[in-house]
Design a protein around this motif. Structure first.
Motif, PDB file in Angstrom:
ATOM      1  N   PHE A 249      68.382  55.579  33.844  1.00 43.48           N
ATOM      2  CA  PHE A 249      69.110  54.981  34.955  1.00 43.48           C
ATOM      3  C   PHE A 249      69.163  55.937  36.139  1.00 43.48           C
ATOM      4  O   PHE A 249      69.135  55.530  37.268  1.00 43.48           O
ATOM      5  CB  PHE A 249      70.509  54.579  34.498  1.00 43.48           C
ATOM      6  CG  PHE A 249      71.329  53.918  35.577  1.00 43.48           C
ATOM      7  CD1 PHE A 249      70.964  52.679  36.071  1.00 43.48           C
ATOM      8  CD2 PHE A 249      72.445  54.540  36.113  1.00 43.48           C
ATOM      9  CE1 PHE A 249      71.706  52.066  37.060  1.00 43.48           C
ATOM     10  CE2 PHE A 249      73.200  53.926  37.096  1.00 43.48           C
ATOM     11  CZ  PHE A 249      72.824  52.683  37.566  1.00 43.48           C
ATOM     12  N   LYS A 250      69.246  57.238  35.887  1.00 42.12           N
ATOM     13  CA  LYS A 250      69.372  58.212  36.967  1.00 42.12           C
ATOM     14  C   LYS A 250      68.015  58.691  37.467  1.00 42.12           C
ATOM     15  O   LYS A 250      67.951  59.498  38.381  1.00 42.12           O
ATOM     16  CB  LYS A 250      70.217  59.390  36.522  1.00 42.12           C
ATOM     17  CG  LYS A 250      71.597  58.976  36.116  1.00 42.12           C
ATOM     18  CD  LYS A 250      72.604  59.833  36.769  1.00 42.12           C
ATOM     19  CE  LYS A 250      73.975  59.400  36.307  1.00 42.12           C
ATOM     20  NZ  LYS A 250      74.980  59.527  37.260  1.00 42.12           N
ATOM     21  N   LYS A 251      66.930  58.254  36.874  1.00 43.89           N
ATOM     22  CA  LYS A 251      65.608  58.708  37.306  1.00 43.89           C
ATOM     23  C   LYS A 251      65.331  58.198  38.709  1.00 43.89           C
ATOM     24  O   LYS A 251      65.461  57.021  38.992  1.00 43.89           O
ATOM     25  CB  LYS A 251      64.536  58.239  36.336  1.00 43.89           C
ATOM     26  CG  LYS A 251      64.655  58.882  34.985  1.00 43.89           C
ATOM     27  CD  LYS A 251      63.570  58.414  34.063  1.00 43.89           C
ATOM     28  CE  LYS A 251      63.728  59.062  32.703  1.00 43.89           C
ATOM     29  NZ  LYS A 251      62.748  58.577  31.751  1.00 43.89           N
ATOM     30  N   LYS A 252      64.937  59.117  39.572  1.00 43.73           N
ATOM     31  CA  LYS A 252      64.697  58.789  40.976  1.00 43.73           C
ATOM     32  C   LYS A 252      63.446  57.952  41.131  1.00 43.73           C
ATOM     33  O   LYS A 252      62.510  58.019  40.333  1.00 43.73           O
ATOM     34  CB  LYS A 252      64.545  60.074  41.806  1.00 43.73           C
ATOM     35  CG  LYS A 252      65.795  60.899  41.890  1.00 43.73           C
ATOM     36  CD  LYS A 252      66.757  60.284  42.853  1.00 43.73           C
ATOM     37  CE  LYS A 252      67.979  61.146  43.036  1.00 43.73           C
ATOM     38  NZ  LYS A 252      69.051  60.470  43.681  1.00 43.73           N
ATOM     39  N   THR A 253      63.446  57.183  42.195  1.00 47.27           N
ATOM     40  CA  THR A 253      62.263  56.419  42.564  1.00 47.27           C
ATOM     41  C   THR A 253      62.242  56.319  44.084  1.00 47.27           C
ATOM     42  O   THR A 253      63.146  56.815  44.758  1.00 47.27           O
ATOM     43  CB  THR A 253      62.231  55.032  41.880  1.00 47.27           C
ATOM     44  OG1 THR A 253      60.929  54.474  42.031  1.00 47.27           O
ATOM     45  CG2 THR A 253      63.272  54.093  42.456  1.00 47.27           C
ATOM     46  N   LYS A 254      61.215  55.713  44.636  1.00 49.23           N
ATOM     47  CA  LYS A 254      61.062  55.680  46.091  1.00 49.23           C
ATOM     48  C   LYS A 254      60.751  54.255  46.546  1.00 49.23           C
ATOM     49  O   LYS A 254      59.924  53.566  45.954  1.00 49.23           O
ATOM     50  CB  LYS A 254      59.929  56.619  46.509  1.00 49.23           C
ATOM     51  CG  LYS A 254      59.723  56.692  47.995  1.00 49.23           C
ATOM     52  CD  LYS A 254      58.597  57.653  48.339  1.00 49.23           C
ATOM     53  CE  LYS A 254      58.347  57.632  49.830  1.00 49.23           C
ATOM     54  NZ  LYS A 254      57.165  58.397  50.197  1.00 49.23           N
ATOM     55  N   LEU A 255      61.426  53.856  47.610  1.00 49.87           N
ATOM     56  CA  LEU A 255      61.188  52.552  48.218  1.00 49.87           C
ATOM     57  C   LEU A 255      60.525  52.744  49.580  1.00 49.87           C
ATOM     58  O   LEU A 255      60.869  53.665  50.325  1.00 49.87           O
ATOM     59  CB  LEU A 255      62.501  51.796  48.414  1.00 49.87           C
ATOM     60  CG  LEU A 255      63.289  51.440  47.158  1.00 49.87           C
ATOM     61  CD1 LEU A 255      64.643  50.857  47.531  1.00 49.87           C
ATOM     62  CD2 LEU A 255      62.510  50.474  46.281  1.00 49.87           C
ATOM     63  N   ASP A 256      59.596  51.880  49.902  1.00 47.18           N
ATOM     64  CA  ASP A 256      59.036  51.801  51.255  1.00 47.18           C
ATOM     65  C   ASP A 256      59.475  50.469  51.842  1.00 47.18           C
ATOM     66  O   ASP A 256      59.485  49.447  51.130  1.00 47.18           O
ATOM     67  CB  ASP A 256      57.500  51.861  51.242  1.00 47.18           C
ATOM     68  CG  ASP A 256      56.978  53.278  51.157  1.00 47.18           C
ATOM     69  OD1 ASP A 256      57.764  54.226  51.379  1.00 47.18           O
ATOM     70  OD2 ASP A 256      55.778  53.445  50.860  1.00 47.18           O
ATOM     71  N   ILE A 257      59.809  50.480  53.127  1.00 47.96           N
ATOM     72  CA  ILE A 257      60.208  49.225  53.768  1.00 47.96           C
ATOM     73  C   ILE A 257      59.398  49.033  55.046  1.00 47.96           C
ATOM     74  O   ILE A 257      58.986  49.988  55.702  1.00 47.96           O
ATOM     75  CB  ILE A 257      61.724  49.151  54.066  1.00 47.96           C
ATOM     76  CG1 ILE A 257      62.170  50.227  55.057  1.00 47.96           C
ATOM     77  CG2 ILE A 257      62.519  49.236  52.776  1.00 47.96           C
ATOM     78  CD1 ILE A 257      63.630  50.089  55.488  1.00 47.96           C
ATOM     79  N   SER A 258      59.170  47.774  55.372  1.00 49.44           N
ATOM     80  CA  SER A 258      58.498  47.398  56.623  1.00 49.44           C
ATOM     81  C   SER A 258      59.067  46.061  57.074  1.00 49.44           C
ATOM     82  O   SER A 258      59.670  45.337  56.288  1.00 49.44           O
ATOM     83  CB  SER A 258      56.981  47.304  56.424  1.00 49.44           C
ATOM     84  OG  SER A 258      56.664  46.274  55.503  1.00 49.44           O
ATOM     85  N   LYS A 259      58.865  45.779  58.350  1.00 49.52           N
ATOM     86  CA  LYS A 259      59.405  44.525  58.888  1.00 49.52           C
ATOM     87  C   LYS A 259      58.370  43.885  59.782  1.00 49.52           C
ATOM     88  O   LYS A 259      57.626  44.559  60.493  1.00 49.52           O
ATOM     89  CB  LYS A 259      60.683  44.787  59.677  1.00 49.52           C
ATOM     90  CG  LYS A 259      61.350  43.479  60.073  1.00 49.52           C
ATOM     91  CD  LYS A 259      62.677  43.586  60.771  1.00 49.52           C
ATOM     92  CE  LYS A 259      63.405  44.850  60.624  1.00 49.52           C
ATOM     93  NZ  LYS A 259      64.764  44.803  61.103  1.00 49.52           N
ATOM     94  N   GLU A 260      58.360  42.563  59.764  1.00 51.42           N
ATOM     95  CA  GLU A 260      57.464  41.808  60.644  1.00 51.42           C
ATOM     96  C   GLU A 260      58.194  40.588  61.171  1.00 51.42           C
ATOM     97  O   GLU A 260      59.164  40.121  60.569  1.00 51.42           O
ATOM     98  CB  GLU A 260      56.184  41.419  59.902  1.00 51.42           C
ATOM     99  CG  GLU A 260      56.445  40.703  58.607  1.00 51.42           C
ATOM    100  CD  GLU A 260      55.284  40.763  57.629  1.00 51.42           C
ATOM    101  OE1 GLU A 260      54.918  39.693  57.124  1.00 51.42           O
ATOM    102  OE2 GLU A 260      54.776  41.859  57.358  1.00 51.42           O
ATOM    103  N   SER A 261      57.734  40.123  62.324  1.00 56.97           N
ATOM    104  CA  SER A 261      58.302  38.891  62.880  1.00 56.97           C
ATOM    105  C   SER A 261      57.167  37.916  63.123  1.00 56.97           C
ATOM    106  O   SER A 261      56.040  38.313  63.425  1.00 56.97           O
ATOM    107  CB  SER A 261      59.083  39.165  64.169  1.00 56.97           C
ATOM    108  OG  SER A 261      58.241  39.717  65.150  1.00 56.97           O
ATOM    109  N   LEU A 262      57.470  36.635  62.980  1.00 56.98           N
ATOM    110  CA  LEU A 262      56.458  35.590  63.120  1.00 56.98           C
ATOM    111  C   LEU A 262      55.924  35.519  64.549  1.00 56.98           C
ATOM    112  O   LEU A 262      54.725  35.414  64.767  1.00 56.98           O
ATOM    113  CB  LEU A 262      57.055  34.242  62.701  1.00 56.98           C
ATOM    114  CG  LEU A 262      56.102  33.060  62.628  1.00 56.98           C
ATOM    115  CD1 LEU A 262      55.024  33.314  61.582  1.00 56.98           C
ATOM    116  CD2 LEU A 262      56.857  31.785  62.302  1.00 56.98           C
TER     117      LEU A 262
END
Length: 194
Positions: free
Chosen positions: A1-14
């Motif tokens: 449960f405490k193991k780290k991980t990494k998120l990437d985020i991006s955004k787009e618009s129509l």
């Protein structure tokens, strides 16, 4: 449960070019790029400027494109207002991409303005990621209403009399009147004097 991980985020618009009164669809992409699941992922989407989130348009989609917005085992909590979306996703497994999709309606305006969206994503075992996006919203000139009245100091005049006229143009509409020209025509042998 405490193991780290990494998120990437991006955004787009129509739509890239928008004007007041338009509706635009935004998509926030959240991808787990590490081997451990991202746990209890809080997603915040904030809107700043002359626009509103269309509340009934908000959807959370899993990697298969399925709408999981109302699945309480996946989306543990959600709160939606005119200016903010908050959702808590139970977990995002390795290499899985979740999406938050929503519509924004830009307020009616005669002037150009900017609408900013701020996206924040953080899991219990991830660092916070944040991105900002600014959309330029073009205003459009709107029809308005004018009332014109004319008054004179004398109701009856004889040849050689001077009469003063006052012409009043009043904007009774909701928007500015632009490039307005008021013309006053004298009939008969009357002449303007300075």
């Amino acid at each position: 449960f405490k193991k780290k991980t990494k998120l990437d985020i991006s955004k787009e618009s129509l739509k890239q070019n928008v004007k007041d009164g338009d509706t635009n669809t935004y998509t926030l992409n959240i991808l787990n790029v590490e081997k451990n699941p991202a746990r209890i992922v809080k997603v915040e989407e904030e809107l700043q400027g002359n626009a509103k989130i269309k509340k009934d348009s908000v959807r959370v989609l899993n990697s298969k494109g399925q709408d999981v917005t109302n699945d309480k085992n996946i989306v543990l909590k959600k709160d939606i207002t005119d200016k903010k979306i908050t959702a808590i996703i139970d977990n995002i497994p390795k290499d899985e991409k979740y999406k938050v999709v929503y519509d924004v309606i830009y307020d009616s305006s005669e002037i150009e303005n900017n609408v900013k969206t701020i996206s924040k994503v953080r899991g219990l075992n991830t660092e916070e990621k944040q991105i900002e996006d600014t959309t330029n919203v073009n205003g459009t000139i709107k029809d308005t209403s004018l009332e014109i009245s004319k008054e004179s100091t004398k109701k009856e005049v004889k040849a050689g009399d001077i009469n003063t006229y006052t012409v009043i143009a009043k904007n009774t509409g909701s928007y500015d009147a632009r490039d307005t020209v008021v013309e006053d025509v004298l009939y008969g042998d009357a002449k303007y004097i300075k």
